[in-house]
Design a protein around this motif. Structure first.
Motif: not given
Length: 58
Positions: A14, A17, A21, A28, A37
């Motif tokens: 998390e 991620r 972002t 992924t 990445t």
């Protein structure tokens, strides 16, 4: 990155991620422990390198 099975699920995944972002990248996670990445290049060169804190897991 490969061989980091703990990074494909849970709080580590998390955090990765969120960082990917935030930088307009893609990430992924594969069950075998592979994290892929894609991070874009900065629009302009930075004037000074950024310091990165060491990982407590290294």
């Amino acid at each position: 990155m490969t061989g980091v099975r703990l990074a494909v699920a849970g709080p580590v995944a998390e955090r990765l991620r969120v960082r990917a972002t935030a930088g307009e990248g893609r990430i992924t996670f594969e069950p075998a422990g592979t994290v892929r990445t894609l991070l874009p290049l900065p629009a302009e060169p930075r004037s000074a390198p950024q310091e990165v804190s060491p990982s407590p897991y290294a």
